[in-house]
Design an enzyme around this catalytic site. Structure first.
Site, PDB file in Angstrom:
ATOM      1  CG  ASN A   7      -1.627   1.354   1.086  1.00  0.00           C
ATOM      2  OD1 ASN A   7      -2.035   2.239   0.395  1.00  0.00           O
ATOM      3  ND2 ASN A   7      -2.755   0.814   2.199  1.00  0.00           N
ATOM      4  NE  ARG A  91      -5.888   1.322  -0.069  1.00  0.00           N
ATOM      5  CZ  ARG A  91      -6.687   2.615   1.083  1.00  0.00           C
ATOM      6  NH1 ARG A  91      -5.551   2.772   1.461  1.00  0.00           N
ATOM      7  NH2 ARG A  91      -7.834   3.162   0.769  1.00  0.00           N
ATOM      8  CG  HIS A 180     -13.352   3.599   2.860  1.00  0.00           C
ATOM      9  ND1 HIS A 180     -14.357   4.452   3.940  1.00  0.00           N
ATOM     10  CD2 HIS A 180     -12.262   3.421   4.086  1.00  0.00           C
ATOM     11  CE1 HIS A 180     -13.781   5.355   3.712  1.00  0.00           C
ATOM     12  NE2 HIS A 180     -11.941   5.206   4.206  1.00  0.00           N
ATOM     13  CG  ASN A 211      -8.584   9.119  11.589  1.00  0.00           C
ATOM     14  OD1 ASN A 211      -8.968   9.391  12.268  1.00  0.00           O
ATOM     15  ND2 ASN A 211      -6.824   8.515  10.989  1.00  0.00           N
ATOM     16  NE  ARG A 241     -11.371  13.141   3.583  1.00  0.00           N
ATOM     17  CZ  ARG A 241     -10.854  11.284   3.380  1.00  0.00           C
ATOM     18  NH1 ARG A 241     -12.350  11.114   3.893  1.00  0.00           N
ATOM     19  NH2 ARG A 241      -9.895  11.183   3.699  1.00  0.00           N
ATOM     20  CG  ASP A 285      -8.190  10.379  18.553  1.00  0.00           C
ATOM     21  OD1 ASP A 285      -9.198   9.635  18.761  1.00  0.00           O
ATOM     22  OD2 ASP A 285      -6.829   9.821  17.601  1.00  0.00           O
ATOM     23  CG  ASN A 337     -11.324   0.395  18.796  1.00  0.00           C
ATOM     24  OD1 ASN A 337     -11.220  -0.648  19.321  1.00  0.00           O
ATOM     25  ND2 ASN A 337     -10.305   0.825  17.414  1.00  0.00           N
ATOM     26  CD  GLU A 387      -9.431  -1.302   4.449  1.00  0.00           C
ATOM     27  OE1 GLU A 387      -9.173  -0.639   5.802  1.00  0.00           O
ATOM     28  OE2 GLU A 387      -9.226  -0.067   3.278  1.00  0.00           O
TER      29      GLU A 387
HETATM   30  P1  ADP Z   1      -7.997   5.816   9.418  1.00  0.00           P
HETATM   31  O1  ADP Z   1      -8.739   6.210   8.255  1.00  0.00           O
HETATM   32  O2  ADP Z   1      -7.118   6.181   9.401  1.00  0.00           O
HETATM   33  O3  ADP Z   1      -7.721   3.905   8.675  1.00  0.00           O
HETATM   34  P2  ADP Z   1      -8.806   4.176  11.628  1.00  0.00           P
HETATM   35  O4  ADP Z   1      -9.997   3.108  10.878  1.00  0.00           O
HETATM   36  O5  ADP Z   1      -7.282   3.629  12.440  1.00  0.00           O
HETATM   37  O6  ADP Z   1      -8.730   5.670  10.422  1.00  0.00           O
HETATM   38  O7  ADP Z   1      -9.445   5.185  13.093  1.00  0.00           O
HETATM   39  C1  ADP Z   1      -8.747   5.928  13.586  1.00  0.00           C
HETATM   40  C2  ADP Z   1      -9.962   7.001  14.341  1.00  0.00           C
HETATM   41  O8  ADP Z   1     -10.876   5.688  15.454  1.00  0.00           O
HETATM   42  C3  ADP Z   1      -9.446   7.583  14.976  1.00  0.00           C
HETATM   43  O9  ADP Z   1     -10.650   8.849  14.783  1.00  0.00           O
HETATM   44  C4  ADP Z   1      -9.167   7.234  16.776  1.00  0.00           C
HETATM   45  O10 ADP Z   1     -10.063   8.155  17.330  1.00  0.00           O
HETATM   46  C5  ADP Z   1     -11.084   6.152  16.712  1.00  0.00           C
HETATM   47  N1  ADP Z   1     -10.562   4.886  17.731  1.00  0.00           N
HETATM   48  C6  ADP Z   1      -9.268   3.824  17.345  1.00  0.00           C
HETATM   49  N2  ADP Z   1      -9.062   3.599  18.931  1.00  0.00           N
HETATM   50  C7  ADP Z   1      -9.833   4.031  19.426  1.00  0.00           C
HETATM   51  C8  ADP Z   1     -10.675   3.456  20.963  1.00  0.00           C
HETATM   52  N3  ADP Z   1      -9.650   2.498  21.440  1.00  0.00           N
HETATM   53  N4  ADP Z   1     -11.407   4.086  20.693  1.00  0.00           N
HETATM   54  C9  ADP Z   1     -12.814   4.951  20.689  1.00  0.00           C
HETATM   55  N5  ADP Z   1     -12.332   5.735  19.329  1.00  0.00           N
HETATM   56  C10 ADP Z   1     -10.620   4.887  18.745  1.00  0.00           C
END
Ligand code: ADP
Length: 405
Positions: A7, A91, A180, A211, A241, A285, A337, A387
């Site tokens: 990737n 990817r 995605h 994100n 965004r 975040d 999460n 993925e």
């Molecule tokens: P990307 O789109 O960059 O792949 P991810 O799928 O890793 O992103 O998701 C990132 C998001 O997940 C962030 O907003 C982060 O706050 C949230 N996140 C990661 N771990 C936790 C957690 N334990 N509790 C709540 N939110 C989480």
């Protein structure tokens, strides 16, 4: 069979080597800050500890060279010979409407991919650099391209068209593509397996909340609609965004504030300074937003509620479009999460037969699991996305079917 998944971003190369007999990762890592003084290489293998080195890494070719050397390392490497890698899966972010499925790389495919540069100028050229680097370093190993947009190519025209003059679709291919796709595809297949039914008998909504976030309506394994569009900007509220806004706001801002006459600044405003960050003024975040909400930060609370509301709106709309659903899937960083986000999204959706069990929802785990109540008509699931594995599977399939021909 071993498959190497690559990737490649504008300044990074991530990789995972899979043993496809058991679909297990055997080595993985990333090169970050390619071309910058702070470049580093971090990697791990099933039989070796994590290593991180700051190195001079001037190009993607150099990054791939490092990765290959490491995989072949006599002491800590995962392969003895480069020919153990059967295929490399790349990817690719945007396949436009040229690619509705994964393809084996050929000169013709490379040419067509270059034609997709203008539609995804931030991502596709970097992905292409990765292809060239792998070609240079592994000239005898076939490559397969797996597109983020491909899974969404089944959308009907009335869902993917924008109501602007038709010529922009004809001339510039402006339409909804969705992103995605590899993740939505993976979790929908897993959902079918968990529900014990073939995809062809299921109606699903998959919520990839990270994100970047997108929601997808899937009928019998085929995407009917998805919340991202021509670019990954529209849809639900995201980390930075804006998601869906009135497009005339752009025109208004552009005319009112001279700094936004430059399209790049406007693009940055909508893509990098909006969403949770823009509303809260605090963070993109979710963890920080949730904490701030608990200490009474009003803007953080608003950002949190806006995100949940926007996801709820898409779930409700897609429920209607699909005329009911069997399953709702949460995936990616937030979806997997954040119990409080899932709880607010699913609150008061009883009319749609969606009821979650708060105790199950609050359990922290990285396993696939149900969070709906016994009585809930719709099964609500958390399915960690994968993925890389999906790209490895697609690459293997593509290689095997090309060998048959
Ligand atoms: P990307 O789109 O960059 O792949 P991810 O799928 O890793 O992103 O998701 C990132 C998001 O997940 C962030 O907003 C982060 O706050 C949230 N996140 C990661 N771990 C936790 C957690 N334990 N509790 C709540 N939110 C989480």
């Amino acid at each position: 069979m071993k498959v190497l998944v690559v990737n490649c971003g504008s300044s990074s190369v991530k990789y995972t080597l899979f043993e496809m007999e058991n679909e297990k990762k055997i080595a993985w890592g990333l090169v970050e800050c390619v071309g910058l003084p702070e470049a580093y290489y971090k990697r791990q293998a099933i039989n070796a500890k994590e290593k991180k080195d700051s190195l001079k890494i001037t190009s993607h070719i150099k990054a791939v060279e490092l990765i290959i050397e490491d995989l072949l390392d006599k002491e800590t490497g995962s392969i003895a010979n480069i020919n153990e890698i059967a295929v490399v899966g790349h990817r690719i972010v945007h396949g436009s409407d040229k690619f509705s499925e994964s393809v084996l790389l050929t000169e013709e495919v490379k040419k067509e991919l270059k034609e997709c540069f203008s539609i995804a100028p931030l991502h596709n050229p970097a992905n292409y650099d990765g292809i060239l680097a792998v070609e240079k370093m592994l000239p005898k190993i076939p490559s397969v391209l797996v597109f983020d947009t491909a899974f969404h190519q089944t959308m009907p025209d009335y869902a993917y068209m924008y109501a602007i003059p038709y010529e922009y679709y004809e001339k510039d291919h402006i339409r909804r593509y969705g992103f995605h796709g590899t993740s939505h595809n993976y979790v929908s297949q897993r959902a079918a397996s968990i529900l014990g039914k073939p995809l062809s008998e299921l109606k699903l909504i998959t919520a990839h909340l990270g994100n970047g976030s997108s929601i997808t309506a899937i009928d019998k394994g085929k995407v009917i609609d998805t919340s991202m569009g021509f670019t990954p900007l529209p849809g639900v509220v995201m980390g930075t965004r804006c998601g869906d806004i009135d497009p005339a706001i752009i025109y208004y801002i552009l005319n009112k504030y001279p700094q936004y006459k430059d399209g790049d600044n406007l693009n940055t405003l909508m893509n990098k300074k909006s969403g949770l960050l823009g509303i809260s003024g605090l963070s993109a975040d979710v963890r920080t937003i949730v904490k701030a909400t608990e200490t009474g930060n009003k803007k953080a609370k608003l950002a949190f509620e806006m995100l949940c509301y926007s996801v709820k709106k898409y779930i409700s709309a897609y429920y209607g479009i699909l005329n009911g659903i069997d399953g709702l899937v949460f995936t990616a960083g937030i979806g997997e999460n954040s119990a409080s986000i899932r709880e607010l999204i699913c609150k008061n959706l009883h009319a749609l037969g969606i009821e979650i069990d708060i105790n199950k929802n609050n359990i922290t785990s990285n396993e696939e699991r149900f969070i709906s109540t016994q009585e809930s008509k719709v099964k609500v699931m958390i399915i960690p996305t994968n993925e890389e594995l999906m790209i490895a599977r697609e690459s293997k399939l593509c290689l095997l079917s090309a060998e048959k021909v």
